[in-house]
Design a protein around this motif. Structure first.
Motif, mmCIF file in Angstrom:
data_model
loop_
_atom_site.group_PDB
_atom_site.id
_atom_site.type_symbol
_atom_site.label_atom_id
_atom_site.label_comp_id
_atom_site.label_asym_id
_atom_site.label_seq_id
_atom_site.Cartn_x
_atom_site.Cartn_y
_atom_site.Cartn_z
ATOM 1 N N ASP A 89 33.768 50.070 29.716
ATOM 2 C CA ASP A 89 33.891 51.299 29.186
ATOM 3 C C ASP A 89 33.660 52.572 30.228
ATOM 4 N N THR A 90 32.923 52.564 31.084
ATOM 5 C CA THR A 90 32.976 53.377 32.257
ATOM 6 C C THR A 90 34.163 53.701 32.864
ATOM 7 N N LEU A 91 34.893 52.435 33.138
ATOM 8 C CA LEU A 91 36.153 52.532 33.837
ATOM 9 C C LEU A 91 37.223 52.931 32.786
ATOM 10 N N LEU A 92 37.366 52.563 31.638
ATOM 11 C CA LEU A 92 38.429 52.928 30.731
ATOM 12 C C LEU A 92 38.296 54.500 30.391
ATOM 13 N N ALA A 93 37.017 54.997 30.349
ATOM 14 C CA ALA A 93 37.015 56.598 30.096
ATOM 15 C C ALA A 93 37.205 57.287 31.142
ATOM 16 N N ALA A 94 37.375 56.671 32.648
ATOM 17 C CA ALA A 94 37.873 57.507 33.646
ATOM 18 C C ALA A 94 39.306 57.476 33.978
ATOM 19 N N LEU A 95 40.112 56.225 33.640
ATOM 20 C CA LEU A 95 41.502 56.147 33.742
ATOM 21 C C LEU A 95 42.172 57.058 32.916
ATOM 22 N N PRO A 96 43.113 57.627 33.650
ATOM 23 C CA PRO A 96 44.174 58.500 32.836
ATOM 24 C C PRO A 96 44.850 57.619 32.008
ATOM 25 N N PRO A 97 45.483 58.285 30.898
ATOM 26 C CA PRO A 97 46.044 57.392 29.760
ATOM 27 C C PRO A 97 47.425 56.929 30.114
ATOM 28 N N GLY A 98 47.948 57.428 31.237
ATOM 29 C CA GLY A 98 49.224 56.898 31.815
ATOM 30 C C GLY A 98 49.458 55.843 32.313
ATOM 31 N N VAL A 99 48.147 55.208 32.724
ATOM 32 C CA VAL A 99 48.060 54.032 33.547
ATOM 33 C C VAL A 99 47.929 52.804 32.738
ATOM 34 N N GLY A 100 48.597 51.839 32.782
ATOM 35 C CA GLY A 100 48.461 50.548 32.020
ATOM 36 C C GLY A 100 47.269 49.885 32.560
ATOM 37 N N VAL A 101 46.703 49.017 31.660
ATOM 38 C CA VAL A 101 45.670 48.115 31.981
ATOM 39 C C VAL A 101 45.887 46.648 31.649
ATOM 40 N N ASP A 102 45.709 45.875 32.490
ATOM 41 C CA ASP A 102 46.016 44.413 32.318
ATOM 42 C C ASP A 102 44.462 43.791 32.562
ATOM 43 N N PHE A 103 43.901 43.406 31.168
ATOM 44 C CA PHE A 103 42.509 42.713 31.233
ATOM 45 C C PHE A 103 42.774 41.391 31.582
#
Length: 255
Positions: A89-103
């Motif tokens: 949750d710390t990482l996701l809060a810091a990532l800009p919304p334009g960056v995609g995430v592959d979990f």
């Protein structure tokens, strides 16, 4: 290919564990600094290793144990972060919304004794659904059972089948074609010529596309990365983000 695309109309690059495996440019893999550095370099997506702690917190870690050999599944979230693990949750809060995430969801042995909802994938499903309202998201795993849990608990989030080092590419393509996944993600070693099975890259990628799936190769060398893009790969998960970006941007028409 029908339906909505996962990666969009052009090939995209995913930063493996942030800026890359190990330490790249002074940034340690799966650290907040490594992910943010990759974003600053202009990466499209980041690949994020996800593990579950004993009390159902999610941390960003590739191996099942920390540097001291302690299993994340055996400790609390507080104990894991006190020893340096990054909270998801710390990482996701810091990532800009334009960056995609592959979990990249890492199943633990203990998931076998838990309900589907309390497994690692079950815990991640709710997070992935929430993030899918903010950014591009993919749930990937080497575990087909976990991907079935994702299908059940986060049905609107795309899923990707990962296959292991040098896994037979024919079997990988056929398996993904008959699983409810949107992406096949083989290791690049599966795509090199070998004595058992060799198909041209273009044929492999075309067959994946004809099955209605997208093609993501993980951890190719810089030279092979360009070959994959030329063959029509939809996405590459890369190590050493600065090096790969510099090499591929030398040929801007191809990415």
């Amino acid at each position: 290919m029908g339906g909505n695309r996962v990666f969009g109309p052009r090939p995209v690059l995913l930063g493996h564990r942030g800026c890359g495996r190990g330490t790249v440019g002074g940034y340690v893999e799966n650290s907040l600094e490594s992910f943010l550095a990759a974003v600053d370099l202009g990466i499209d997506w980041v690949e994020v290793d996800v593990r579950r702690t004993r009390d159902d917190h999610l941390v960003v870690a590739h191996n099942p144990t920390d540097d001291d050999g302690v299993f994340y599944a055996d400790v609390t979230g507080t104990e894991a972060t006190d020893k340096g693990a990054l909270r998801l949750d710390t990482l996701l809060a810091a990532l800009p919304p334009g960056v995609g995430v592959d979990f990249d969801v890492k199943t633990s042995m203990e998931d076998a004794t838990r309900s589907r909802a309390r497994s690692t994938m079950g815990q991640l499903a709710q997070v992935a659904k929430r993030e899918a309202g903010k950014r591009e998201v993919l749930i990937s795993s080497f575990d087909p059972g976990a991907l079935d849990i994702a299908r059940e608990l986060a049905p609107g989030v795309p899923r990707g089948l990962l296959t292991w080092l040098d896994f037979p590419i024919g079997q990988a393509v056929a398996a993904a074609g008959h699983l409810d996944v949107q992406v096949l993600a083989p290791h690049w070693g599966s795509l090199r010529p070998n004595e058992i099975e060799h198909r041209p890259l273009e044929y492999v990628v075309e067959t994946v596309h004809n099955s209605g799936r997208e093609f993501l190769a993980w951890c190719p060398s810089v030279a092979f990365a360009q070959q994959l893009l030329d063959a029509g790969a939809d996405a590459l998960c890369v190590n050493n983000v600065p090096k790969v970006l510099a090499a591929l941007h030398a040929e801007p028409a191809r990415i």
